[in-house]
Design a protein around this motif. Structure first.
Motif: not given
Length: 111
Positions: A4-14
């Motif tokens: 859930h948390q990583t889904a809130l990040l963009t691909e670059d942020e991940r």
């Protein structure tokens, strides 16, 4: 929770958070063994962004510091410093890092 948390990040942020995780793993082995490290970094990254940090090098510093001293940014004196009016969040955090490094260096010299 991680998904859930990583889904809130963009691909670059991940990718950024995973790169920091890998760097921490290389620099501090005991932290790398923490199965919740990515979750902790993701939460710290989101908190840093909410505070207004934008510069990559400061985001990395924030994540490292959060792993070494969880919740450091919630300490009243640090919170006041980081939310002090008149300067951008990046400037305030960079100043805080400088102060912390100087104090650490002074302690080492006093030993």
């Amino acid at each position: 929770m991680h998904e859930h948390q990583t889904a809130l990040l963009t691909e670059d942020e991940r990718k950024f958070v995973v790169a920091v995780q890998n760097s921490i793993g290389n620099a501090a082995g005991r932290l790398a063994d923490d199965p919740a490290l990515l979750d902790k970094l993701t939460r710290a990254y989101s908190e840093a962004k909410r505070m207004g940090l934008t510069r990559d090098e400061l985001l990395v510093e924030f994540l490292y510091l959060e792993m070494k001293v969880p919740g450091f940014h919630r300490h009243p004196a640090i919170r006041r410093w980081l939310h002090k009016p008149g300067a951008a969040a990046d400037e305030r955090f960079a100043d805080l890092i400088d102060v912390l490094r100087n104090k650490s260096r002074q302690r080492k010299e006093d030993r």
